[in-house]
Design an enzyme around this catalytic site. Structure first.
Site, PDB file in Angstrom:
ATOM      1  N   VAL A  84      69.651  46.518  87.597  1.00 31.13           N
ATOM      2  CA  VAL A  84      68.399  45.804  87.877  1.00 31.13           C
ATOM      3  C   VAL A  84      68.634  44.752  88.961  1.00 31.13           C
ATOM      4  CG1 VAL A  84      67.530  46.182  85.528  1.00 31.13           C
ATOM      5  CG2 VAL A  84      68.826  44.104  86.025  1.00 31.13           C
ATOM      6  N   CYS A  85      67.535  44.159  89.440  1.00 29.92           N
ATOM      7  CA  CYS A  85      67.627  43.098  90.433  1.00 29.92           C
ATOM      8  C   CYS A  85      68.098  41.810  89.739  1.00 29.92           C
ATOM      9  CB  CYS A  85      66.273  42.849  91.088  1.00 29.92           C
ATOM     10  SG  CYS A  85      65.663  44.304  91.972  1.00 29.92           S
ATOM     11  N   PRO A  86      68.851  40.928  90.384  1.00 27.50           N
ATOM     12  CA  PRO A  86      69.244  40.998  91.800  1.00 27.50           C
ATOM     13  C   PRO A  86      70.553  41.749  92.030  1.00 27.50           C
ATOM     14  CG  PRO A  86      69.990  38.896  90.908  1.00 27.50           C
ATOM     15  CD  PRO A  86      69.347  39.667  89.770  1.00 27.50           C
ATOM     16  N   TYR A  87      71.112  42.387  90.956  1.00 25.67           N
ATOM     17  CA  TYR A  87      72.427  43.014  91.111  1.00 25.67           C
ATOM     18  C   TYR A  87      72.379  44.212  92.055  1.00 25.67           C
ATOM     19  CZ  TYR A  87      72.624  39.936  87.179  1.00 25.67           C
ATOM     20  OH  TYR A  87      72.491  38.826  86.405  1.00 25.67           O
TER      21      TYR A  87
END
Lengths: 280, 105
Positions: free
Chosen positions: B39-42
């Site tokens: 998922v964001c921000p990864y």
């Protein structure tokens, strides 16, 4: 250095910042910052530098934790009373971020050991609470060509600057050539300090350290910040190298480190500049 | 999903060079990064970390299945100065983002 999943998660909110990314995070991991004093200024600075992933943090302080420190020295807890401040500080930093290597120096820092201690560091933060140490740290940083991030607090006021005479900026002695005479050093009763002011200035020092390591933003070199908590006001002065500085001037008279003796002490606070030269 | 469980899966980077045709133009893919399940921000951070290790001019293909990442990753990479060549759906769940490591850095 390859980042682990855990590192990416730990530092994600700063790695997404413009100017940091993986490259900046690596610079932080490789950085070595020495903090003089595990007290009011050194505590918040060390905590935020450790949280940010600064790879090596050096902490020097010869004192033990006492109950009256806890009002502002947030590296320490009530259960740490009696422990050497550097031991207590290392415990706090390692529990916050086990990746950080914390080097501790429990001995009194003097002219005989300071150069050996700071030699291995990239940056020095001064959070000392007396003029002799302040001048010693400044002079040692000059001789070792280390960037010095200087913070000071007293009562409701704080000051901040970065000294980098090896890169053309002024040093602490350009502003204040000699320690102030005993009459100008605040008496014990005058030397109160609001804990939050220590936090604010210590974090400004941490902020400037991170900027210097990352190479982002406008450095505090040649700038002197004055903060007052009661008015919540900031003032900034431009400061220049003093050609008559006894340390880094054209005809220096100080060629080696000096151990000044403490006159009337400000044991529990960090002295502000008292020389009127600072306001010139 | 526990983010630490899929340690084995992360950075499934293939070094095989493949090609993709975008608007009639052949583009060489130098690296592929499978960020499915992330998922964001990864998604953005891992894409950026991969690009930082690539040479100027090389192209990275990032596979994501987290719908917000389809917009956010290209937008964030563009802000960093990377060039987005293409964003397209590859199947019912996955999207491919083609990004070029540019001189700007």
């Amino acid at each position: 250095m390859k980042f682990s999943e855990e590192q990416i998660h730990r530092y994600s909110r700063q790695m997404i910042l413009p100017g940091i990314g993986g490259k900046g995070q690596r610079k932080l991991a490789e950085a070595k910052v020495f903090i003089m004093g595990a007290g009011g200024l050194g505590s918040p600075a060390a905590i935020y530098l450790a949280a940010a992933g600064v790879g090596t943090i050096g902490l020097a302080d010869s004192d033990h934790v006492e109950i009256h420190n806890l009002q502002r020295q947030i590296l320490h807890r009530t259960c740490d009373i009696g422990l050497p401040k550097v031991e207590s500080g290392r415990k706090t930093l390692e529990s916050l971020n086990p990746e950080v290597k914390v080097e501790i120096y429990c001995e009194r820092v003097t002219s005989t050991n300071i150069q050996r201690i700071i030699k291995g560091y990239d940056l020095v933060l001064d959070g000392s609470d007396n003029f002799p140490t302040r001048f010693l740290v400044n002079d040692a940083c000059y001789f070792e060509r280390k960037t010095l991030i200087s913070g000071a607090i007293l009562r409701y006021d704080g000051q901040l600057s970065t000294f980098k005479p090896h890169a053309g900026g002024p040093c602490y002695r350009c502003l204040c050539p000699e320690p102030p005479p005993p009459g100008l050093v605040p008496s014990c009763q005058e030397a109160g300090v609001l804990g939050a002011v220590a936090g604010i200035i210590g974090l400004f020092q941490a902020n400037e350290a991170l900027k210097e390591i990352l190479g982002v933003g406008q450095s505090m070199v040649g700038r002197f910040l004055l903060f007052n908590a009661l008015n919540l006001s900031f003032a900034e002065m431009k400061i220049q190298r003093n050609p008559e500085c006894p340390l880094c001037g054209e005809n220096p008279t100080i060629k080696e480190l000096i151990d000044y003796t403490q006159s009337c002490s400000t044991q529990n606070t960090v002295p502000l500049q008292t020389s009127t030269r600072t306001l010139d | 999903m526990n983010a630490y469980v899929d340690r084995e899966m992360r950075h499934q980077v293939t070094m095989e060079q493949t090609e993709e045709t975008i608007e009639g133009q052949k583009i060489r893919i130098d690296k592929e990064l499978n960020l499915k399940g992330k998922v964001c921000p990864y998604t953005f951070i891992e894409s950026m970390l991969a690009l930082e290790e690539m040479k100027i001019g090389e192209v990275l293909r990032v596979i994501v299945d987290y719908p917000p990442a389809v917009c956010d990753v290209p937008k964030s990479l563009k802000n960093e100065g990377y060039e987005i060549l293409d964003v397209s759906s590859t199947n019912e769940t996955d999207w491919a983002i083609l990004v070029k490591n540019t001189e700007f850095k």
